[in-house]
Design a protein around this motif. Sequence first.
Motif, mmCIF file in Angstrom:
data_model
loop_
_atom_site.group_PDB
_atom_site.id
_atom_site.type_symbol
_atom_site.label_atom_id
_atom_site.label_comp_id
_atom_site.label_asym_id
_atom_site.label_seq_id
_atom_site.Cartn_x
_atom_site.Cartn_y
_atom_site.Cartn_z
ATOM 1 N N UNK A 130 0.864 -1.182 0.000
ATOM 2 C CA UNK A 130 0.000 0.000 0.000
ATOM 3 C C UNK A 130 0.899 1.229 0.000
ATOM 4 N N UNK A 131 0.741 2.053 -1.019
ATOM 5 C CA UNK A 131 1.577 3.245 -1.168
ATOM 6 C C UNK A 131 0.851 4.456 -0.610
ATOM 7 N N UNK A 132 1.524 5.188 0.288
ATOM 8 C CA UNK A 132 1.002 6.452 0.817
ATOM 9 C C UNK A 132 2.060 7.510 0.573
ATOM 10 N N UNK A 133 1.756 8.467 -0.295
ATOM 11 C CA UNK A 133 2.752 9.457 -0.697
ATOM 12 C C UNK A 133 2.557 10.807 -0.045
ATOM 13 N N UNK A 134 3.660 11.379 0.433
ATOM 14 C CA UNK A 134 3.633 12.717 1.005
ATOM 15 C C UNK A 134 4.355 13.718 0.124
ATOM 16 N N UNK A 135 4.104 15.003 0.365
ATOM 17 C CA UNK A 135 4.773 16.069 -0.394
ATOM 18 C C UNK A 135 5.295 17.142 0.557
ATOM 19 N N UNK A 136 5.683 16.730 1.754
ATOM 20 C CA UNK A 136 6.088 17.710 2.764
ATOM 21 C C UNK A 136 7.394 18.416 2.414
ATOM 22 N N UNK A 137 8.229 17.809 1.542
ATOM 23 C CA UNK A 137 9.463 18.484 1.149
ATOM 24 C C UNK A 137 9.188 19.710 0.281
ATOM 25 N N UNK A 138 7.994 19.803 -0.296
ATOM 26 C CA UNK A 138 7.574 21.019 -0.994
ATOM 27 C C UNK A 138 7.082 22.076 -0.008
ATOM 28 N N UNK A 139 6.969 21.682 1.262
ATOM 29 C CA UNK A 139 6.437 22.599 2.261
ATOM 30 C C UNK A 139 4.940 22.474 2.440
ATOM 31 N N UNK A 140 4.328 21.451 1.824
ATOM 32 C CA UNK A 140 2.881 21.272 1.922
ATOM 33 C C UNK A 140 2.509 20.705 3.288
ATOM 34 N N UNK A 141 1.352 21.112 3.785
ATOM 35 C CA UNK A 141 0.878 20.631 5.081
ATOM 36 C C UNK A 141 -0.609 20.328 5.011
ATOM 37 N N UNK A 142 -1.021 19.356 5.783
ATOM 38 C CA UNK A 142 -2.438 19.028 5.881
ATOM 39 C C UNK A 142 -2.845 18.996 7.336
ATOM 40 N N UNK A 143 -3.887 19.732 7.685
ATOM 41 C CA UNK A 143 -4.334 19.803 9.069
ATOM 42 C C UNK A 143 -5.844 19.627 9.080
ATOM 43 N N UNK A 144 -6.300 18.478 9.552
ATOM 44 C CA UNK A 144 -7.741 18.230 9.525
ATOM 45 C C UNK A 144 -8.234 18.167 8.099
ATOM 46 N N UNK A 145 -9.241 18.996 7.775
ATOM 47 C CA UNK A 145 -9.797 19.025 6.425
ATOM 48 C C UNK A 145 -9.060 20.002 5.525
ATOM 49 N N UNK A 146 -8.084 20.724 6.073
ATOM 50 C CA UNK A 146 -7.398 21.756 5.310
ATOM 51 C C UNK A 146 -6.077 21.244 4.751
ATOM 52 N N UNK A 147 -5.832 21.590 3.491
ATOM 53 C CA UNK A 147 -4.556 21.274 2.841
ATOM 54 C C UNK A 147 -3.943 22.580 2.376
ATOM 55 N N UNK A 148 -2.696 22.814 2.739
ATOM 56 C CA UNK A 148 -2.021 24.048 2.357
ATOM 57 C C UNK A 148 -0.812 23.726 1.497
ATOM 58 N N UNK A 149 -0.692 24.462 0.401
ATOM 59 C CA UNK A 149 0.420 24.278 -0.516
ATOM 60 C C UNK A 149 1.577 25.158 -0.072
#
Length: 282
Positions: A130-149
Motif C-alpha cells: 500500500x503506497x502512501x505518498x507525502x509532499x512535505x518536502x515542498x512545504x505542503x501541510x495538511x491539518x484536519x480538512x485543510x490542505x495548504x500548498x
Amino acid sequence: MSKRNSQAAKTAARERLRQEREREAKKAKVKRQAVVALSVVGVLAAAGGIGYAVVQANKPGAWDAALDQKIVAPANTSGENGTTVVIGKESAKKTLKLYEDPRCPICASFEQSVGPTLLSDYEAGKYKIQFIGGTFLDGDTGDGDQMKVGSNGEGSKNAMSALGAALNVSPEAFLEFKEALYSAEFHPEESQDKFKDDDYLIEIGDSTDALKNNKKFQDAVTKGTFDAWALAMSHTFDTNEDEVNGTPSLVMDGKKVTAPGGQNAPMTPDDFKTAIEKALKG
C-alpha cells in the motif's frame, strides 16, 4: 504718404500682429491639450499595468488552484478520492504500507538498496504493497480538512501526479516508474527541484518498458490530470492513522517495520529481510 495712409498701414499691421498672436495661442493650446491627453493615457496605462500586475500577483498558482479542482482518481485505486493504493496478489494476506515523498533523498537510498528485495517478496506474494505518498518536502501541510500548498518547491507534488498517471496505466507501470524515479540515474539532490519539470518526468517514464512513448501517461502528466489527486494523497499522508511523520516508513498490521535495534526503516537488504520476516510472523 498722407497721415491717413500712414494710419491705415499701422492699423493693418496691428491687425496682422493680432491675428498672428491668435494663431500662435491656438497652436500652443492644441499642443498643451495633446500633452495632457498623452499624460492621461500614460497614467491610465501605468495604472492599468499596475492593476494587471496586482491581479496577476494575486491569482492563485496552479497548485493552489488544484486544491479547488475536482479530484480525478487514477485507475487501480479505491477509497475516498482514490487515495487508497494497494497492489499485489489477492492471495497475499499481509499488507506492507510504504510511506514515501518523491523528493526524499533517504527514500531514494532506501529504494536503491532495499527496493529490489521488497519487490521480490511482493512478487512472491508475501504481501501486498500500500503506497502512501507525502509532499512535505515542498512545504505542503495538511491539518484536519485543510490542505495548504507550501513554497519550498513543486517537485514532490508534480512527481506524485505523475505517479498517479503511471498508476492509471497499470500497477506494473506504477512500480516501474517509481523505481526509475528513485534511481541513481534520475533522482536529484534534495536542493534541486527537477521533478517540477513535466518533460523530465516524461523522460523518466520513457526509460521504463511500461511507459516508453505512452501517450496516455504523457498527456496526463502535461495536462496535470492527477494534480488534485496528488494533493489529496498528500493530505492522506499528513493525516495518516499510523502516526508516521517521516519517510521512508514501513508499517504492517499497525506496527512500524524498523531495522533491528532501531527506530527507522531498514536501509539494507539484510536488515529488511530480518525486519519483514518478524513483521510477517507477528
